[in-house]
Design a protein around this motif. Structure first.
Motif, PDB file in Angstrom:
ATOM      1  N   ARG A  29       0.787  -1.099   0.033  1.00  0.00           N
ATOM      2  CA  ARG A  29       0.068  -0.216  -0.017  1.00  0.00           C
ATOM      3  C   ARG A  29       0.877   1.107   0.030  1.00  0.00           C
ATOM      4  N   HIS A 154      -8.966   1.209   5.231  1.00  0.00           N
ATOM      5  CA  HIS A 154      -9.702   0.031   4.818  1.00  0.00           C
ATOM      6  C   HIS A 154     -11.202   0.670   4.426  1.00  0.00           C
ATOM      7  N   THR A 166     -14.491  -9.035   0.877  1.00  0.00           N
ATOM      8  CA  THR A 166     -13.513  -8.486   0.978  1.00  0.00           C
ATOM      9  C   THR A 166     -12.590  -8.497   2.451  1.00  0.00           C
ATOM     10  N   LEU A 224     -16.774   2.781   0.842  1.00  0.00           N
ATOM     11  CA  LEU A 224     -15.885   3.498   0.021  1.00  0.00           C
ATOM     12  C   LEU A 224     -16.899   4.550  -1.024  1.00  0.00           C
ATOM     13  N   PRO A 241     -10.342   4.505  -7.002  1.00  0.00           N
ATOM     14  CA  PRO A 241      -9.531   3.528  -6.255  1.00  0.00           C
ATOM     15  C   PRO A 241      -8.534   2.947  -7.127  1.00  0.00           C
ATOM     16  N   TRP A 243      -5.984   0.774  -6.250  1.00  0.00           N
ATOM     17  CA  TRP A 243      -5.337  -0.385  -5.677  1.00  0.00           C
ATOM     18  C   TRP A 243      -6.301  -1.206  -4.511  1.00  0.00           C
ATOM     19  N   GLN A 244      -6.437  -2.234  -4.465  1.00  0.00           N
ATOM     20  CA  GLN A 244      -7.160  -3.209  -3.343  1.00  0.00           C
ATOM     21  C   GLN A 244      -6.573  -4.406  -3.184  1.00  0.00           C
ATOM     22  N   TYR A 245      -6.713  -4.546  -1.817  1.00  0.00           N
ATOM     23  CA  TYR A 245      -6.498  -6.103  -1.457  1.00  0.00           C
ATOM     24  C   TYR A 245      -7.502  -6.268  -0.322  1.00  0.00           C
ATOM     25  N   ASP A 247     -10.175  -5.488   1.875  1.00  0.00           N
ATOM     26  CA  ASP A 247     -11.060  -4.076   2.077  1.00  0.00           C
ATOM     27  C   ASP A 247     -10.172  -2.907   2.134  1.00  0.00           C
ATOM     28  N   SER A 248      -8.944  -3.331   2.027  1.00  0.00           N
ATOM     29  CA  SER A 248      -7.876  -2.152   1.945  1.00  0.00           C
ATOM     30  C   SER A 248      -7.695  -1.503   0.617  1.00  0.00           C
ATOM     31  N   HIS A 249      -7.790  -0.340   0.510  1.00  0.00           N
ATOM     32  CA  HIS A 249      -7.753   0.472  -0.793  1.00  0.00           C
ATOM     33  C   HIS A 249      -6.738   1.489  -0.830  1.00  0.00           C
ATOM     34  N   LEU A 251      -7.459   5.167  -2.456  1.00  0.00           N
ATOM     35  CA  LEU A 251      -8.372   6.063  -3.154  1.00  0.00           C
ATOM     36  C   LEU A 251      -7.500   7.324  -3.425  1.00  0.00           C
TER      37      LEU A 251
END
Length: 256
Positions: A29, A154, A166, A224, A241, A243-245, A247-249, A251
């Motif tokens: 991140r 998150h 997620t 989000l 957004p 990037w996402q992994y 529920d981690s984004h 934005l």
């Protein structure tokens, strides 16, 4: 009320380890946030960056290593974390004590000019919706045209089944990343409270928290989509957004 370099190093190293309990894919991140900031500031000889909720300077230090010509202002309200950052990352950023979202909080930043980018990582989720909108508007005004707000956090989703999915993926990733040596948030603070060198700073922190009514664990639980709406209402025309992994984004909101 300062701390020694040795003490700051010990507690920041422990901070870095315990944060792996909460920030899913934390290093990735941070890298993505750096990617966006580097792209936004291409061609700027000395970009000016603002790190919101900087803690002891984890993100600021990574950005400084990647963009050594950048000027970084790092803001937080926690006196203990700020002092650790000032000591251990003295050449990384100018650390400022301010309560994000309060009236006139941006005045104490003493910025030298318009910002090229505002960054944050797992720091804005404690602001109420009203305060968050006010904060987004003030940041929009501080950014130069073409600047960006980059927020890694998150975020839940409106669709409950998707949100559950997620969250599960993020939780599984976090569990795989942990070792028995990793502290959690509460154990880190409990141990820090026992360090005599941090006693004055810890007392100041507790006094401030009691006066403000702020307690660890508060969360606005805004999805989000709500953040996107608030950013657009604040003036940002382009929000996405990147990037996402789980529920981690990350934005990103861009100013025309």
């Amino acid at each position: 009320m300062g701390v020694s370099m040795e003490t700051a190093e010990v507690w920041i190293e422990r901070w870095e380890r315990q944060q792996q309990h909460y920030a899913v894919a934390r290093e990735e991140r941070f890298t993505v946030i750096g990617d966006v900031v580097e792209h936004i500031t291409t061609g700027r000889p000395r970009p000016l960056l603002l790190d919101l909720g900087c803690g002891p300077g984890s993100l600021a230090a990574r950005l400084a290593a990647r963009l050594p010509d950048a000027g970084i202002v790092a803001v937080d309200m926690d006196p203990l974390l700020l002092e650790l950052g000032r000591t251990h990352h003295a050449d990384t950023a100018r650390f400022v004590d301010a309560v994000i979202g309060e009236a006139d909080w941006t005045d104490v930043l003493a910025l030298e000019g318009p910002l090229d980018a505002v960054v944050s990582s797992t720091a804005l989720h404690y602001l109420s919706e009203r305060t968050l909108l006010r904060t987004y508007r003030s940041l929009f005004a501080l950014l130069r045209p073409g600047g960006a707000l980059v927020n890694g956090d998150h975020f839940t989703l409106d669709d409950r089944r998707c949100a559950d999915l997620t969250a599960m993926v993020g939780r599984r990733r976090a569990e795989r990343s942990r070792t028995r040596e990793h502290e959690d948030w509460r154990s880190w603070w409990a141990a820090a409270a026992e360090d005599p060198e941090l006693a004055d700073l810890f007392a100041q922190r507790e006094k401030r928290r009691a006066a403000s009514g702020n307690h660890d664990g508060n969360d606005n639980d805004l999805p989000l989509a709500c953040h996107v709406e608030l950013l657009r209402a604040a003036g940002f025309a382009h929000v996405t957004p990147v990037w996402q992994y789980g529920d981690s984004h990350v934005l990103v909101a861009l100013k025309d």
